[in-house]
Design a protein around this motif. Structure first.
Motif, PDB file in Angstrom:
ATOM      1  N   GLN A   9      11.064  10.346  -8.810  1.00 58.77           N
ATOM      2  CA  GLN A   9      10.063   9.502  -8.155  1.00 58.77           C
ATOM      3  C   GLN A   9       8.981  10.403  -7.572  1.00 58.77           C
ATOM      4  OE1 GLN A   9      10.420   7.240  -4.169  1.00 58.77           O
ATOM      5  NE2 GLN A   9      11.169   5.762  -5.717  1.00 58.77           N
ATOM      6  N   SER A  14       4.144   5.562  -9.849  1.00 60.96           N
ATOM      7  CA  SER A  14       5.354   4.866 -10.285  1.00 60.96           C
ATOM      8  C   SER A  14       6.432   5.877 -10.650  1.00 60.96           C
ATOM      9  CB  SER A  14       5.028   3.979 -11.495  1.00 60.96           C
ATOM     10  OG  SER A  14       4.516   4.777 -12.550  1.00 60.96           O
ATOM     11  N   ASP A  15       7.656   5.379 -10.775  1.00 61.80           N
ATOM     12  CA  ASP A  15       8.792   6.230 -11.096  1.00 61.80           C
ATOM     13  C   ASP A  15       8.653   6.796 -12.502  1.00 61.80           C
ATOM     14  OD1 ASP A  15       9.709   5.535  -8.658  1.00 61.80           O
ATOM     15  OD2 ASP A  15      11.142   4.026  -9.370  1.00 61.80           O
ATOM     16  N   LEU A  30      16.931  -0.094  -9.355  1.00 66.73           N
ATOM     17  CA  LEU A  30      15.523  -0.278  -9.016  1.00 66.73           C
ATOM     18  C   LEU A  30      15.354  -0.812  -7.589  1.00 66.73           C
ATOM     19  CD1 LEU A  30      14.217  -1.802 -12.375  1.00 66.73           C
ATOM     20  CD2 LEU A  30      13.810   0.505 -11.489  1.00 66.73           C
ATOM     21  N   ILE A  31      16.303  -1.658  -7.139  1.00 64.00           N
ATOM     22  CA  ILE A  31      16.242  -2.151  -5.753  1.00 64.00           C
ATOM     23  C   ILE A  31      16.416  -0.999  -4.773  1.00 64.00           C
ATOM     24  CG2 ILE A  31      17.453  -3.583  -4.062  1.00 64.00           C
ATOM     25  CD1 ILE A  31      18.049  -5.531  -6.319  1.00 64.00           C
ATOM     26  N   HIS A  34      13.218   1.091  -4.761  1.00 65.03           N
ATOM     27  CA  HIS A  34      12.137   0.435  -4.019  1.00 65.03           C
ATOM     28  C   HIS A  34      12.371   0.539  -2.507  1.00 65.03           C
ATOM     29  CE1 HIS A  34       8.974  -2.403  -3.073  1.00 65.03           C
ATOM     30  NE2 HIS A  34       9.830  -3.117  -2.356  1.00 65.03           N
ATOM     31  N   ALA A  35      13.633   0.375  -2.104  1.00 63.61           N
ATOM     32  CA  ALA A  35      13.942   0.489  -0.676  1.00 63.61           C
ATOM     33  C   ALA A  35      13.714   1.913  -0.180  1.00 63.61           C
ATOM     34  CB  ALA A  35      15.390   0.057  -0.419  1.00 63.61           C
ATOM     35  N   ARG A  37      11.483   4.003  -1.402  1.00 72.27           N
ATOM     36  CA  ARG A  37      10.038   4.221  -1.327  1.00 72.27           C
ATOM     37  C   ARG A  37       9.468   3.580  -0.053  1.00 72.27           C
ATOM     38  NH1 ARG A  37       6.254   5.316  -5.209  1.00 72.27           N
ATOM     39  NH2 ARG A  37       7.793   4.986  -6.866  1.00 72.27           N
ATOM     40  N   GLN A  38       9.932   2.355   0.248  1.00 71.79           N
ATOM     41  CA  GLN A  38       9.421   1.695   1.444  1.00 71.79           C
ATOM     42  C   GLN A  38       9.839   2.450   2.717  1.00 71.79           C
ATOM     43  OE1 GLN A  38       7.341  -0.837   1.463  1.00 71.79           O
ATOM     44  NE2 GLN A  38       7.329  -0.840  -0.799  1.00 71.79           N
TER      45      GLN A  38
END
Length: 634
Positions: A9, A14-15, A30-31, A34-35, A37-38
């Protein structure tokens, strides 16, 4: 494998890559990404919008990890939680995803090792630590295959071989030629070269297994001759005795003199001499005795305490404000079993005159203060009391049943943390001698089972008839037989006693107070209740109220409460002691335990036993009992 997925990442964008195990859905990976990254953007000082516009964001983020406080690990997710192990190489995050274990079932160090191997792969692909998305795109196929192999587990030897062939030999050699890499590096032979030796070894084993040898007769005869000389002497003596026993005994002269006349008297030889020196060594005999040390003189000095709720003067050996007299302090020496302190007991030997009666059993009804009784009266009283005692002990009209329950509870300050009650139904049959070994068989009904969580029956003796009815059939036994067990729901478990422990530590003084109050709905008050307080240290000075017993070996205080009233004010047990100064983050652990045992006509849970049909007495319900298990407060 503990690592479920690997990902690359970039800090912005994007990844680049995602590799998952076969059983781990990519959607969940992916979840987690995303977590992560946030969370990373939330920890960063820059907003996500400004980070996307700034062209030098990747350069500025080198060496500035916003997740540095997480030590390379981060738990993300709301419902499904994952542990993300990350490494930042230039502006590329290398992520390893695994489950967030709370029972140490996942080896997180194995996941960290896989992430470190993935870092080696991208550094080799980019020919240095200057790792960018453009360089990884040129070697994407090699990086993809290498990540797949690393995710499934690879040794350091094979990883080194893969990295050495990444730039020159191509993907095929990097993937397939690594099977024999470890064998080549360690110098081991390949299977085709050693297969011939294995076949030859197996043929030799089969040839020797089928071979047979015959020994000449001369060799067997020589072996039997040697074996006869190796027979133990004891075996020869036994054979001689058997031969002599088979010979007919000669007739003996009935008037011949006995051989005991010629036997010399041996007095000293009749005693066995012992060589054990401990029999006469007084030092070894006294080694097991323990001498209780007296407290220091400072222990008698009282200390004035002004802590709220514990005001008063406290000393080392002073119990409350009572002053024990000499007679009270040594009252244990004047009882019937401890012996007195009167020296006149040793001056003469008093002989008790033997009286007619039950061979001295009439003395059971006499005491030190009782007037002398005549022989007839003593014999009559003794005969009557002994008869009543035997009748009470052996009289059984039929099978008896009772319930034994054990309740455990834990209080944390004034709150009930957990509670549990386990009950056992016991059957006491008629003795085998009086019943004639006849099986005991009847049916009974259990009532008051609304708070019961689960029933367990002993299927070899009891069968369930439905509607809370059971049928029992068992052989007679001397001991009570457990036939049924049950446990209650925690929310419906009655508490016979509520306990609260309060601890205050100010400076070098530790004050502890136990408050207790009985359940007013009990049918009878609790009696002979013991409170045990586990102390964190062995106290040098101790103040207790009321009186308590200190056990220095176990570091515990014991209070004995004769009776706790059903409707009364809460009782208080207090203790105070000085302790050494400790650090602020260290806390002294003090735990209190309660022990009690009650017998009565009803059980604590309300469960009762009834005959299967009204008016029929198949068994007798005797006193039930309940006692404390682990009843504690902390």
């Amino acid at each position: 494998m503990s690592c479920l997925a690997l990902s690359l990442q970039p800090a912005n964008g994007s990844d680049i890559l995602l590799q998952t195990r076969e059983w781990f859905p990519p959607a969940r990976a992916l979840i987690a990404l995303h977590a992560f990254r946030q969370t990373r953007l939330a920890f960063s000082n820059k907003a996500p919008a400004s980070a996307a516009v700034d062209s030098n964001a990747a350069t500025e983020s080198i060496g500035d990890d916003p997740l540095a406080a997480s030590s390379g690990q981060l738990i993300v997710g709301v419902e499904s939680k994952y542990r993300v192990v990350y490494r930042l190489v230039n502006s590329i995050y290398v992520l390893g995803i695994t489950t967030a274990d709370h029972d140490n079932s996942i080896n997180v160090f194995e996941c960290i090792n896989i992430v470190n191997q993935a870092v080696s792969v991208i550094v080799t692909a980019c020919r240095g630590v200057d790792v960018t998305s453009e360089k990884l795109a040129r070697k994407y196929a090699e990086v993809y295959m290498a990540m797949d192999i690393v995710l499934r587990g690879v040794s350091s030897i094979r990883l080194a071989a893969m990295l050495s062939s990444m730039h020159g030999d191509g993907i095929a050699r990097m993937v397939h030629s690594a099977l024999d890499t470890e064998a080549k590096i360690r110098g081991a032979d390949t299977w085709p070269s050693v297969e011939a030796h294995s076949i030859e070894h197996q043929a030799n084993i089969e040839a020797f297994s089928n071979a047979s040898f015959e020994l000449p007769a001369e060799t067997l005869a020589a072996g039997d001759q040697i074996a006869s000389t190796l027979v133990p002497q004891s075996t020869i003596e036994q054979d001689d005795k058997m031969i002599k026993a088979e010979e007919p005994e000669a007739e003996k002269d009935p008037f011949a003199a006995s051989e005991a006349l010629n036997k010399q008297e041996d007095l000293v030889g009749g005693f066995k001499k012992t060589k054990d020196p401990s029999a006469t060594d007084l030092t070894l005999a006294l080694a097991g005795l323990e001498v209780t040390t007296l407290p220091p003189a400072e222990a008698t000095q009282s200390t004035d305490i002004t802590v709220e709720g514990f005001e008063g003067k406290y000393g080392g050996i002073e119990f409350g404000n009572e002053q024990a007299t000499l007679g009270e302090a040594f009252e244990g020496f004047s009882d019937a079993w401890g012996g007195g302190l009167d020296a006149s007991e040793f001056l003469e030997n008093k002989k008790v005159k033997k009286q007619d009666g039950l061979s001295g059993l009439e003395l059971l009804q006499t005491g030190s203060d009782a007037p002398p009784q005549t022989a007839a009266a003593a014999g009559a009283d003794g005969r009557k009391s002994l008869e009543n005692l035997l009748v009470q002990k052996t009289e059984m009209k039929g099978p008896e049943m009772y319930i034994s329950e054990e309740i455990s509870a834990e209080f944390r300050e004034s709150l009930l943390a957990r509670v549990g009650l386990m009950g056992v139904v016991y059957l006491k049959t008629m003795p085998p001698k009086s019943s004639g070994d006849k099986d005991t068989e009847f049916s009974f009904r259990v009532e008051g089972t609304s708070p019961v969580k689960r029933f367990v029956i002993q299927s070899s003796r009891v069968s369930s008839l439905g509607n809370e009815m059971f049928h029992v059939r068992t052989a007679p036994s001397e001991e009570p037989i457990p036939i049924l067990k049950y446990s209650l729901l925690p929310r419906l478990t009655p508490l016979p006693l509520r306990v609260r422990l309060i601890k205050r530590h100010s400076g070098t003084l530790l004050s502890v107070m136990i408050q207790y109050v009985s359940n007013p709905e009990l049918l009878a008050p609790l009696t002979d209740v013991t409170f045990v307080l586990k102390l964190p240290v062995d106290p040098t000075l101790l103040k207790v109220s009321p009186k308590a017993v200190l056990n220095r070996t176990e570091r515990e205080l014991k209070w004995h409460v004769p009776e706790i009233p059903l409707k009364g004010t809460p009782g208080k047990l207090r203790a105070r002691m000085p302790v050494d100064s400790i650090e602020d983050d260290e806390e002294l652990e003090v735990v209190g335990y309660v022990k009690f045992s009650v017998q009565g006509a009803t059980s604590l849970s309300g469960v009762c036993l009834r005959p299967a049909s009204e008016g029929k007495t198949d068994f007798y319900e005797v006193n039930h009992r309940y006692q404390s298990g682990v009843y504690m407060c902390n």
